[in-house]
Design a protein around this motif. Structure first.
Motif, PDB file in Angstrom:
ATOM      1  N   LEU A 193       0.869  -1.175   0.000  1.00 28.80           N
ATOM      2  CA  LEU A 193       0.000   0.000   0.000  1.00 28.80           C
ATOM      3  C   LEU A 193       0.906   1.226   0.000  1.00 28.80           C
ATOM      4  CD1 LEU A 193      -2.446  -0.970   2.930  1.00 28.80           C
ATOM      5  CD2 LEU A 193      -2.462  -1.812   0.587  1.00 28.80           C
ATOM      6  N   VAL A 194       0.521   2.253  -0.761  1.00 27.62           N
ATOM      7  CA  VAL A 194       1.274   3.512  -0.762  1.00 27.62           C
ATOM      8  C   VAL A 194       0.280   4.644  -0.535  1.00 27.62           C
ATOM      9  CG1 VAL A 194       1.215   3.582  -3.304  1.00 27.62           C
ATOM     10  CG2 VAL A 194       2.833   5.029  -2.044  1.00 27.62           C
ATOM     11  N   ILE A 195       0.571   5.495   0.434  1.00 28.51           N
ATOM     12  CA  ILE A 195      -0.378   6.516   0.880  1.00 28.51           C
ATOM     13  C   ILE A 195       0.318   7.863   0.891  1.00 28.51           C
ATOM     14  CG2 ILE A 195      -1.990   7.172   2.707  1.00 28.51           C
ATOM     15  CD1 ILE A 195      -1.036   4.164   3.799  1.00 28.51           C
ATOM     16  N   ASN A 196      -0.272   8.838   0.216  1.00 26.81           N
ATOM     17  CA  ASN A 196       0.258  10.204   0.315  1.00 26.81           C
ATOM     18  C   ASN A 196      -0.783  11.129   0.909  1.00 26.81           C
ATOM     19  OD1 ASN A 196      -0.931  10.359  -2.725  1.00 26.81           O
ATOM     20  ND2 ASN A 196      -0.887  12.409  -1.834  1.00 26.81           N
ATOM     21  N   THR A 197      -0.325  12.091   1.662  1.00 27.32           N
ATOM     22  CA  THR A 197      -1.180  13.165   2.136  1.00 27.32           C
ATOM     23  C   THR A 197      -0.749  14.461   1.450  1.00 27.32           C
ATOM     24  OG1 THR A 197      -2.094  14.256   4.094  1.00 27.32           O
ATOM     25  CG2 THR A 197       0.244  13.716   4.133  1.00 27.32           C
ATOM     26  N   GLY A 198      -1.572  15.497   1.583  1.00 28.85           N
ATOM     27  CA  GLY A 198      -1.248  16.782   0.979  1.00 28.85           C
ATOM     28  C   GLY A 198      -1.889  17.006  -0.371  1.00 28.85           C
ATOM     29  N   ASN A 199      -2.365  15.935  -0.999  1.00 27.76           N
ATOM     30  CA  ASN A 199      -3.011  16.061  -2.313  1.00 27.76           C
ATOM     31  C   ASN A 199      -3.925  14.856  -2.497  1.00 27.76           C
ATOM     32  OD1 ASN A 199      -3.268  15.465  -5.318  1.00 27.76           O
ATOM     33  ND2 ASN A 199      -2.313  17.481  -5.393  1.00 27.76           N
ATOM     34  N   ALA A 200      -5.207  15.124  -2.827  1.00 30.68           N
ATOM     35  CA  ALA A 200      -6.200  14.047  -2.934  1.00 30.68           C
ATOM     36  C   ALA A 200      -6.165  13.320  -4.267  1.00 30.68           C
ATOM     37  CB  ALA A 200      -7.606  14.624  -2.711  1.00 30.68           C
ATOM     38  N   ASN A 201      -5.543  13.914  -5.276  1.00 30.51           N
ATOM     39  CA  ASN A 201      -5.589  13.361  -6.637  1.00 30.51           C
ATOM     40  C   ASN A 201      -7.028  13.006  -7.005  1.00 30.51           C
ATOM     41  OD1 ASN A 201      -4.794  12.510  -9.148  1.00 30.51           O
ATOM     42  ND2 ASN A 201      -3.858  10.595  -8.445  1.00 30.51           N
ATOM     43  N   ALA A 202      -7.931  13.946  -6.754  1.00 27.17           N
ATOM     44  CA  ALA A 202      -9.356  13.791  -7.046  1.00 27.17           C
ATOM     45  C   ALA A 202      -9.806  14.956  -7.919  1.00 27.17           C
ATOM     46  CB  ALA A 202     -10.168  13.770  -5.761  1.00 27.17           C
ATOM     47  N   GLY A 203     -10.726  14.694  -8.827  1.00 31.43           N
ATOM     48  CA  GLY A 203     -11.139  15.725  -9.761  1.00 31.43           C
ATOM     49  C   GLY A 203     -10.018  16.098 -10.699  1.00 31.43           C
TER      50      GLY A 203
END
Length: 415
Positions: free
Chosen positions: A77-87
């Motif tokens: 699993l790879v998880i980033n915060t700071g950017n949702a990469n949504a829309g």
């Protein structure tokens, strides 16, 4: 300030054999903060997940669904915060897929064995170059001896935060068929929180041995008993995801039926962990000063109990009254009335606020005094019991109040 919520201690977080964790500072949105996390799963782990029902599902959610449907064994699993990469359209999907390809190459895996997760600001391009540049640091961290696994779990909880004020992590040890079993979970979320899930990421790992065919149902049942029963502001996010990992290292026979004795014991223990994490999200709700339990009793069906509970829990008028400790409790009755139970006989409705009987048979209780209601509303934790008087079902939802700080936090979120 969070409502009766403390920073978890690394010493209280249990290791999960078969899971390694690495955390990095990739500078995805802010410099010098943990914002990239990898969870590496040994061969033989079983994985299940549930995701947002928002039709505007973020790119990583779409990729996760595809990878889980591929039949490949999930190994990272790879998880980033700071950017949702949504829309973010097709470019966002490309970035999520490239993230999986990059991590898979480093681990010698197929890209569909990687699940990506993102949280943060919507409709901004994912800074893929920074994310990919941070992966070696996260992998190097995961390669360190995991003897202090509690510290790694706590670091991961910190690495997935956005507007959270505290990391959220919880562990429990239980017994299954004579074997000691560990479960540890982390979560993030404080705003844009509503059932079906929320701006919420949750990761729960156990060394229990669970048949892979049960994992999707296990994740769904756990979510329905925990994360799908909390709401902060009624907004359903684009990114929410809840993942359950069973590493099979505890030594007992595989659980092949969730309704068996072993299955029920597993569900009870993991539900306890999931609820602790879900409650932590509400207790850390943006600007929250009060934690409220909305319990609806006497419904004909569970669904109508939840309809009423959510109507009360989502009402801005109810939530602001609780913030002000103002026993303007007619707002609760109004929410019950518009909840959508069309054949509800309001003459059968009862309302208790803590130990105070406020409404009896649809009207103000003759002994109710406003100072008694205000006494309860000044408390940090409040139970609201609503009786519908039309059946035997009961459901519970957990929520928080709305304060001035909720507006401030969300007005300033992108700054």
């Amino acid at each position: 300030m969070p409502v009766h919520l403390n920073v978890p201690l690394a010493a209280d977080l249990l290791p999960i054999a078969g899971v390694r964790i690495g955390v990095a500072k990739a500078g995805i949105r802010k410099a010098d903060r943990k914002d990239l996390t990898v969870l590496l799963l040994d061969e033989g782990c079983a994985v299940g997940a549930v995701f947002t029902r928002n039709r505007y599902a973020a790119a990583p959610v779409q990729v996760c669904r595809d990878h889980l449907a591929s039949g490949q064994a999930i190994r990272a699993l790879v998880i980033n915060t700071g950017n949702a990469n949504a829309g973010t359209g097709e470019p966002g999907l490309t970035s999520a897929r490239q993230t999986c390809h990059a991590l898979a190459r480093s681990l010698g895996l197929h890209h569909e064995q990687v699940l990506p997760f993102s949280t943060g600001v919507i409709m901004e391009p994912l800074p893929l170059d920074r994310l990919l540049a941070g992966l070696p640091q996260a992998l190097a961290d995961a390669a360190q001896p995991q003897s202090g696994a509690g510290a790694q779990w706590l670091s991961a909880a910190e690495g997935i935060m956005t507007t959270d004020t505290l990391p959220k992590a919880y562990s429990q040890r239980f017994e299954l068929e004579g074997h000691a079993v560990n479960a540890t979970g982390i979560a993030k979320g404080a705003g844009m929180i509503r059932p079906n899930m929320a701006t919420m990421l949750g990761f729960l790992a156990t060394d229990a041995n669970v048949a892979p065919t049960l994992m999707a149902e296990l994740a769904r049942r756990l979510a329905d008993a925990s994360f799908n029963r909390v709401t902060v502001d009624g907004d359903t996010s684009t990114n929410d995801s809840f993942v359950v990992v069973a590493t099979g290292r505890a030594g007992h026979a595989p659980v092949t039926d969730l309704d068996s004795a072993a299955g029920r014991a597993l569900l009870a223990a993991l539900t306890s962990v999931a609820r602790q994490l879900a409650h932590a999200i509400v207790r850390d709700g943006e600007g929250a000063t009060k934690f409220m339990t909305i319990q609806v009793e006497g419904g004909r069906t569970p669904a109508e109990c939840l309809q009423v509970a959510y109507a009360v829990a989502h009402s801005p008028l109810v939530k602001t009254a609780f913030f002000a400790s103002d026993p303007n409790l007619g707002r609760i009755l109004a929410a019950v009335g518009y909840a959508g139970v069309d054949d509800l006989d309001v003459g059968g409705v009862d309302l208790h606020l803590g130990d105070v009987h406020v409404v009896k048979a649809g009207g103000r209780h003759p002994d109710y005094r406003e100072e008694d209601g205000q006494r309860v509303m000044k408390q940090a934790e409040i139970l609201v019991r609503i009786g519908l008087g039309r059946g035997a079902h009961t459901e519970t939802v957990w929520t928080c109040d709305f304060s001035h700080d909720y507006v401030t936090i969300n007005a300033d979120y992108r700054s």
